[in-house]
Design an enzyme around this catalytic site. Structure first.
Site, PDB file in Angstrom:
ATOM      1  CB  SER A  88      -0.941  -0.102   1.215  1.00 51.66           C
ATOM      2  OG  SER A  88      -2.145   0.671   1.048  1.00 51.66           O
ATOM      3  CG  ASP A 101      -6.754  -4.138  -3.433  1.00 55.64           C
ATOM      4  OD1 ASP A 101      -7.285  -2.688  -3.563  1.00 55.64           O
ATOM      5  OD2 ASP A 101      -5.265  -3.981  -3.094  1.00 55.64           O
ATOM      6  CG  HIS A 146      -6.139  -2.657  -0.182  1.00 59.23           C
ATOM      7  ND1 HIS A 146      -4.802  -2.585  -1.098  1.00 59.23           N
ATOM      8  CD2 HIS A 146      -5.368  -1.424   0.851  1.00 59.23           C
ATOM      9  CE1 HIS A 146      -4.156  -1.743  -0.348  1.00 59.23           C
ATOM     10  NE2 HIS A 146      -3.817  -1.147   0.957  1.00 59.23           N
TER      11      HIS A 146
END
Lengths: 369, 369
Positions: free
Chosen positions: B144, B312, B342
């Site tokens: 991320s 995701d 995610h």
């Protein structure tokens, strides 16, 4: 009473009397607005040519406008052959009774307007058709909230429509939908001008809250690939969103676009209606009180075609797969293939035309007139 | 200076002096917090055993906590073999300088704190490692926002890491991400207690805005199938979300859960830091000023493994595919298969362990120590 005598392409409003919601609140003197295109032919209690079109969350009864190119003479829903009727949902703000309407005491309903379920919205439509003297139609079709209504129609009143087309919706709200839809409702409720829903006589409405709700909603209506292809990380012309300090006035193009979508909705829609109908979508669950989704769908007797969009993140395609797999009389599952996401049920005209033609043809087998 | 002498598992803060952002604002006296596990071995300018772990948006330098089971003696990032270092991002609120920190004038930075890019965050880390006397490491890994930082490291300082593992992120922000992230920032900015970012000396902080931002964010962190399997349309125990009127106190279980997530973040994170780092993600674009994404990635010389989560919706898998396809020295693309969405880059420990082991082994080929 025949509907041919009036309402050709113009909006009519019919009083359907009192309606008591599922949760037990009575709204006296409910009005339902509708429009009609094409001539009604056949038996209002048997085989006829009436097709009911159900609109989505913020749309109105003017179906040939939001489904341009699909409804009219020679089009997929051919008004030379079919009589098309579209009603404005109970709770909306386009002619039917909603929170902005006047209570019998002469003041807007506001916070007194009850929460609605999709079944309540359908109950109001049922009362409208009863008032029009029509107890059976050729078909019923809708996408998104319109699809939820069409599906509920087939389960609550299995003798009403000879066939149904349910698009871009699920058999119930998903937890993700409830989450993102409730975030939108919160954005409105947190706007100080919301005033607990009693802002109608105030100078200011919760415009900022409604615009924020729409910004969030729009991101669920559009596929991320499509939005990215259009805007990417591009700055709005004349803006510098990479400046020394964060500045909400210096925007990426996508944010300018989303704000524009928010402003456009504020100009044409009521925040109270938005909350009411979004809440109805939160409560959407055809399995509620019917032993669950699978049992409710299995009992369905209406031949029903299901369609979904392959890139829909709001009502993902697996929800339509599950619906088609479980329906008692499924006519199959059609895929609208599009980068657009959920809104493809409005924009992919060529694919929609094919699906609509299949739907009206399927009904013709069931009910000649 | 050796890092072995201090900081074992405890947080250290190192002053790196002044840092001027990409956009041209100078922050004097920047602090960067970090933690270390395992003994540093090797050449600080050549082959060594240091692995840099980069955290995501609201995490801190305590990597073995948020990646429990993956970092430690005998684990995938084996601290008997490797020296693991995790820094807290510039702009955060866990020890590194951010908007809540004190300006040289003795008052909180607040609205004066500059907007950051991911490159600025990396520049601060580079200055930290320079201060520690380390100019080359075994590997760098992150998911991320941590993945955005790891990727930027490889492009800005190609001689720093022998290998990289970039997970659950794109090469730039997508328009959809900018849209949904900006909606979160707006939720904070619209909270009256935000006070344009200068709330640090006030009695109240923009807690409601931050909680709303987190509610929205959480729906992008979790797969809709996973959330639905857990909550569906279930009511929170003792609540009736299907009552006569909409009542935000009568909740569906999913909303109670999302509010809980919001409250948890409010208790541990600063709204200003949230806005700063979210804005940095909006500005993330490795192609910016480098002739575009394809050209920037093609020039990469660091052997880089890419991993993505198949469900995701925030950083869809096609973004990692595109990254792996375009990287100048790609080690391939790994799929984390999970219903979680995610957040699987935090939760799918067994799959992550395999990918982390592959990553550190790949670097071992490049740089023996």
């Amino acid at each position: 009473m025949s509907i041919n005598g009036f309402c050709e392409a113009e909006q009519c409003v019919v009083g359907i009397g009192a309606l008591t919601t599922e949760a037990g609140v009575t709204i006296p003197d409910v009005d339902i607005a509708f429009r009609r295109w094409g001539t009604f032919r056949g038996d209002p209690h048997g085989a006829n040519n009436l097709v009911v079109v159900e609109h989505a969350l913020t749309a109105d009864a003017n179906a040939p406008e939001w489904w341009a190119g699909l409804i009219g003479p020679g089009l997929a829903l051919d008004t030379d052959t079919y009589c098309v009727v579209c009603t404005n949902a109970l709770g909306s703000c386009y002619g039917s009774t909603g929170p902005a309407s006047l209570h019998p005491d002469g003041k807007p309903w506001g916070s007194r307007f009850p929460a609605l379920s999709i079944r309540d919205v359908v109950a109001a439509e049922k009362a409208l058709f009863d008032a029009l003297g029509i107890t059976r139609v050729h078909g019923i079709v809708g996408g998104s909230m319109g699809g939820a209504r069409a599906l509920e129609w087939t389960l609550t009143h299995p003798d009403f429509a000879s066939t149904a087309l349910v698009m871009a919706v699920g058999s119930r709200a998903s937890a993700w939908q409830i989450g993102i839809q409730s975030a939108q409702i919160s954005a409105i409720e947190n706007d100080p001008h919301w005033a607990d829903g009693d802002y109608y006589d105030a100078r200011l409405a919760p415009d900022a809250g409604l615009a924020t709700a729409r910004r969030i909603a729009h991101l669920t209506y559009r596929g991320e690939l499509e939005i990215d292809a259009r805007f990417g990380t591009r700055a709005q012309e004349g803006h510098n969103p990479r400046g020394t300090h964060r500045d909400s006035a210096q925007q990426f193009a996508v944010n300018s676009y989303l704000e524009h979508q928010g402003r456009k909705l504020v100009e044409r829609f009521d925040a109270g209606a938005y909350v009411t109908l979004t809440e109805a979508l939160n409560r959407h669950d055809v399995g509620h009180g019917r032993g669950g989704i699978a049992q409710a769908l299995a009992r369905s007797t209406v031949p029903t075609l299901v369609a979904g969009v392959d890139t829909d993140i709001l009502y993902p395609f697996h929800q339509q797969e599950e619906m088609a797999n479980n329906l008692g009389h499924s006519l199959g599952l059609r895929t609208i293939s599009s980068p657009v996401g959920h809104d493809a049920f409005l924009t992919e005209k060529a694919q929609l035309a094919d699906i609509l033609k299949e739907f009206v043809a399927a009904a013709a087998v069931e009910a000649r007139y």
